[in-house]
Design a protein around this motif. Structure first.
Motif, PDB file in Angstrom:
ATOM      1  N   PHE B  60       0.475  -1.328  -0.426  1.00  0.00           N
ATOM      2  CA  PHE B  60       0.202   0.250   0.244  1.00  0.00           C
ATOM      3  C   PHE B  60       1.044   1.462   0.088  1.00  0.00           C
ATOM      4  CE2 PHE B  60      -4.560  -0.933   0.499  1.00  0.00           C
ATOM      5  CZ  PHE B  60      -4.155  -2.401   0.701  1.00  0.00           C
ATOM      6  N   PRO B  61      -0.069   2.208  -0.586  1.00  0.00           N
ATOM      7  CA  PRO B  61       1.065   3.735  -0.493  1.00  0.00           C
ATOM      8  C   PRO B  61       1.650   4.206   0.652  1.00  0.00           C
ATOM      9  CG  PRO B  61      -1.423   3.756  -1.283  1.00  0.00           C
ATOM     10  CD  PRO B  61      -0.692   2.562  -1.321  1.00  0.00           C
ATOM     11  N   GLY B  62       1.845   5.226   0.929  1.00  0.00           N
ATOM     12  CA  GLY B  62       2.719   5.513   2.159  1.00  0.00           C
ATOM     13  C   GLY B  62       1.707   6.678   2.732  1.00  0.00           C
ATOM     14  N   MET B  76      -4.220   3.026  12.801  1.00  0.00           N
ATOM     15  CA  MET B  76      -3.651   3.302  11.547  1.00  0.00           C
ATOM     16  C   MET B  76      -4.012   4.647  10.748  1.00  0.00           C
ATOM     17  SD  MET B  76      -6.034   0.992   8.829  1.00  0.00           S
ATOM     18  CE  MET B  76      -5.732   2.012   7.451  1.00  0.00           C
ATOM     19  N   ASN B  77      -3.880   5.049  10.091  1.00  0.00           N
ATOM     20  CA  ASN B  77      -3.851   6.482   9.772  1.00  0.00           C
ATOM     21  C   ASN B  77      -3.579   6.600   7.981  1.00  0.00           C
ATOM     22  OD1 ASN B  77      -4.088  10.021  10.206  1.00  0.00           O
ATOM     23  ND2 ASN B  77      -2.078   9.595   8.821  1.00  0.00           N
ATOM     24  N   VAL B  78      -4.914   7.026   7.613  1.00  0.00           N
ATOM     25  CA  VAL B  78      -4.507   7.297   5.990  1.00  0.00           C
ATOM     26  C   VAL B  78      -4.880   8.603   5.706  1.00  0.00           C
ATOM     27  CG1 VAL B  78      -5.386   6.797   3.614  1.00  0.00           C
ATOM     28  CG2 VAL B  78      -6.076   5.787   6.116  1.00  0.00           C
ATOM     29  N   SER B  79      -3.444   9.749   5.258  1.00  0.00           N
ATOM     30  CA  SER B  79      -3.924  10.868   4.669  1.00  0.00           C
ATOM     31  C   SER B  79      -3.818  10.781   3.282  1.00  0.00           C
ATOM     32  CB  SER B  79      -2.203  11.252   5.057  1.00  0.00           C
ATOM     33  OG  SER B  79      -1.736  10.879   4.388  1.00  0.00           O
ATOM     34  N   THR B  80      -4.901  12.463   2.916  1.00  0.00           N
ATOM     35  CA  THR B  80      -4.858  12.571   1.835  1.00  0.00           C
ATOM     36  C   THR B  80      -5.727  11.697   1.360  1.00  0.00           C
ATOM     37  OG1 THR B  80      -2.641  13.977   1.376  1.00  0.00           O
ATOM     38  CG2 THR B  80      -3.800  13.067  -0.336  1.00  0.00           C
TER      39      THR B  80
END
Lengths: 114, 115
Positions: B60-62, B76-80
């Protein structure tokens, strides 16, 4: 690339009969296999597992068979009950590599008809 | 024993925002894994934490990150956020069985909708 495959998206079985759910895998490093049941709006519930050193594991109405040469496993539910209606996921991991992340199949929706 | 708990259960965000999801493992379990479930891709592994360290990571992307605290709770964190991040996010904690095999027990998931 789907390393664990469940080719039957759905299965309908009469109550009291046997349900057989199938799963195939491609990665020969997989050495631990699990079946999960999932109801809507809930997380997967662990059902039964099998290590690659065995070819059969039984727990009550649930039996998992592993055929390593064919890279195939199956879950047998006998007798099937209406409460067994759910989506069943097959999962595999390569424990011997030190990684225990699970690779899941896409699931089979089992419907047990009363 | 209480099972794996996840909060919140449902979340609606808009594109570009960030989100933090929380997971409390079964008492005594030290490994926490995160998975994303979408209709098209099924269940896919995000990452695993053990003793506050990321032990394993999926593809998965950064923008997807996580952490684990000393009490084994994980976030867990998902940005943008992107529309494609709409999914059910599942947390699982592990019990080590004899022989080192780890069975994972899942929480109910957090359903994230990105508008």
């Amino acid at each position: 690339d789907q390393q664990v495959k469940q080719n039957s998206p759905s299965l309908s079985v009469q109550e009291g009969r046997i349900s057989i759910l199938n799963c195939d895998y491609t990665n020969s490093m997989f050495d631990y296999f699990l079946w999960y049941k999932k109801y809507p709006a809930e997380g997967p519930t662990f059902l039964i597992s099998i290590s690659s050193i065995k070819d059969k594991n039984e727990d009550g109405r649930f039996t998992v068979f592993l055929n390593k040469s064919a890279k195939h496993l199956s879950l047998h539910i006998v007798p099937s009950q209406p409460g067994d209606s759910a989506v069943y996921f097959c999962a595999a991991s390569a424990e011997r590599t030190g990684a225990n992340n699970l690779f899941f199949g896409t699931g089979t929706r089992l419907t047990v008809i009363p | 024993k209480a099972g794996v708990t996840q909060t919140p259960r449902y979340l609606i965000k808009t594109r570009g925002q960030q989100v933090t999801l929380s997971c409390s493992p079964i008492s005594g379990h030290r490994s926490v894994s995160w998975y994303q479930q979408t209709p098209g891709q099924g269940l896919q592994f995000l990452f695993e934490y053990f003793s506050e360290t990321q032990r394993n990571k999926g593809n998965f992307p950064g923008r997807f990150s996580g952490r684990q605290f000393s009490n084994s709770r994980s976030e867990m964190n998902v940005s943008t956020l992107e529309l494609g991040d709409s999914a059910l996010y599942l947390c699982a904690s592990s019990l080590v069985l004899a022989g080192g095999l780890e069975t994972q027990y899942f929480g109910p998931g957090t359903r994230l909708l990105v508008l």
